[in-house]
Design a protein around this motif. Structure first.
Motif, mmCIF file in Angstrom:
data_model
loop_
_atom_site.group_PDB
_atom_site.id
_atom_site.type_symbol
_atom_site.label_atom_id
_atom_site.label_comp_id
_atom_site.label_asym_id
_atom_site.label_seq_id
_atom_site.Cartn_x
_atom_site.Cartn_y
_atom_site.Cartn_z
ATOM 1 N N UNK A 211 0.850 -1.187 0.000
ATOM 2 C CA UNK A 211 0.000 0.000 0.000
ATOM 3 C C UNK A 211 0.892 1.246 0.000
ATOM 4 N N UNK A 212 0.559 2.232 -0.801
ATOM 5 C CA UNK A 212 1.347 3.475 -0.903
ATOM 6 C C UNK A 212 2.807 3.208 -1.276
ATOM 7 N N UNK A 213 3.031 2.168 -2.072
ATOM 8 C CA UNK A 213 4.404 1.845 -2.486
ATOM 9 C C UNK A 213 4.999 3.042 -3.209
ATOM 10 N N UNK A 315 14.662 -2.245 -0.844
ATOM 11 C CA UNK A 315 14.636 -1.326 -1.981
ATOM 12 C C UNK A 315 15.008 -2.121 -3.229
ATOM 13 N N UNK A 316 14.378 -1.812 -4.358
ATOM 14 C CA UNK A 316 14.769 -2.482 -5.603
ATOM 15 C C UNK A 316 14.600 -1.516 -6.765
ATOM 16 N N UNK A 331 6.545 2.404 1.805
ATOM 17 C CA UNK A 331 6.449 3.753 2.374
ATOM 18 C C UNK A 331 7.179 3.872 3.716
ATOM 19 N N UNK A 332 7.246 2.769 4.476
ATOM 20 C CA UNK A 332 7.806 2.873 5.833
ATOM 21 C C UNK A 332 9.326 3.053 5.875
ATOM 22 N N UNK A 333 9.996 2.998 4.707
ATOM 23 C CA UNK A 333 11.458 3.234 4.697
ATOM 24 C C UNK A 333 11.806 4.489 3.884
#
Length: 366
Positions: A211-213, A315-316, A331-333
């Motif tokens: 979600x919210x990527x 991360x990619x 989103x959390x990072x």
């Protein structure tokens, strides 16, 4: 589910003399790539994409019914003016002409009106971000608004599926820019409702991890590609690895069904990066062969791999048919990733330019 024949109208219940509509439609980034197509913009393999939020095209369509008495010749031609950011854009007109020719049987009113198409992008012009997907999707939404005015009984499902169908006939990936956060296009046995003729919202569970990527787009090369996507797609026809590639796309799409449900970011990263590199491998092994990555593209990829290994942050990267790098992450990072991008990666971008984007919902009427 509708078929192409369902999109051919028999008659309209209303008439309308003039007016205007305005829609925005976003770009999208494919996770499983489509590369290679058949006649009428039918994909050789299915694909799935994240719909973006900020990188979009805003198009206003003004229309006025032609005066039939003035000239019979005029009524038998498509008639339109095309403006880009308020200025005439003649070099894009042949593409719109071709689009109108392709869709006329599905929108038989097209020759009855003179259109003024006024379009602009929220992302920098010539940024190397494909605007054909967002542009054709926005135009398709406007044309469907006009058809809905002529036929108010139209259902919402029909409206959006036909809009995606029409957008595809302008630019294949445009069908993924109409509706939904995650959109599948192309027949896939294990995803209900999929079609080669339009995109559909991914119909199954999507884990909160996605979600919210976020998608930060690193503008490595803002110039025009030396090989167009159309030419690249055509080179898949006699490609030595084509059939295996098409099978691989089906396999990866099947794997993503459970990954989206269980939120396994490690498995997600593996497929997304493999898909990006496979896309470019197909270009490098076609005849004639070509390379769209730049040295800085490879530098960024290696930096992302090192950062992920050292920090364990999920991360990619993915790539379109070009040199720019889409950096994907939850989103959390966001704070740690943006610090990394600003410290380590923007030096590889043209004029240090990058765009912060995230998953969006699709086209919106303004």
């Amino acid at each position: 589910m509708f078929t192409a024949n369902d999109f051919i109208p028999s008659s309209y219940s209303q008439t309308i003399e003039n007016g205007s509509f305005e829609w925005s439609a976003p770009s999208n980034i494919a996770l499983v790539k489509y590369w290679g197509k058949k006649a009428n913009q039918i994909p050789a393999n299915p694909s799935i994409s994240f719909t973006l939020k900020n990188c979009k095209t805003i198009t206003k369509l003004a229309f006025e019914k032609k005066n039939i008495s003035t000239s019979l010749d005029v009524t038998h031609e498509f008639s339109f003016d095309l403006l880009f950011e308020g200025k005439p854009k003649e070099d894009f007109k042949p593409k719109i002409q071709k689009f109108f020719e392709r869709i006329e049987q599905y929108l038989p009113f097209l020759k009855d009106y003179h259109f003024t198409i006024d379009t602009q992008n929220t992302f920098p012009h010539s940024s190397g971000i494909a605007s054909s997907a967002s542009g054709m999707a926005a135009l398709a939404m406007n044309l469907m608004s006009l058809e809905k005015a002529l036929h108010p009984e139209m259902t919402e499902d029909y409206f959006y599926q036909k809009a995606s169908f029409l957008a595809r006939l302008g630019s294949g990936s445009a069908c993924r820019s109409v509706k939904g956060e995650v959109v599948a296009w192309g027949q896939q046995a294990n995803i209900n409702g999929t079609s080669d003729e339009f995109g559909i919202e991914f119909p199954y569970t999507i884990h909160d991890n996605f979600k919210n990527y976020q998608d930060t787009i690193l503008l490595v090369d803002k110039g025009e590609k030396q090989v167009s996507s159309t030419v690249g797609h055509d080179l898949m026809h006699n490609h030595p690895f084509a059939e295996r590639r098409f099978a691989q796309a089906h396999e990866n799409l099947d794997k993503l069904i459970s990954i989206f449900e269980n939120g396994n970011l490690e498995a997600f990263i593996e497929i997304i990066e493999s898909e990006a590199l496979t896309l470019h491998a197909m270009m490098m092994t076609s005849m004639p062969y070509f390379i769209l990555m730049k040295p800085n593209t490879l530098e960024i990829i290696n930096k992302i791999w090192n950062f992920r290994k050292e920090t364990k942050i999920p991360i990619c990267f993915t790539l379109d048919a070009g040199a720019n790098v889409h950096v994907l992450y939850p989103q959390n990072v966001i704070e740690k990733v943006l610090q990394f991008i600003q410290k380590e990666l923007i030096g590889y971008c043209q004029n240090a330019q990058y765009i912060c984007d995230e998953i969006g919902m699709g086209a919106m009427q303004l």
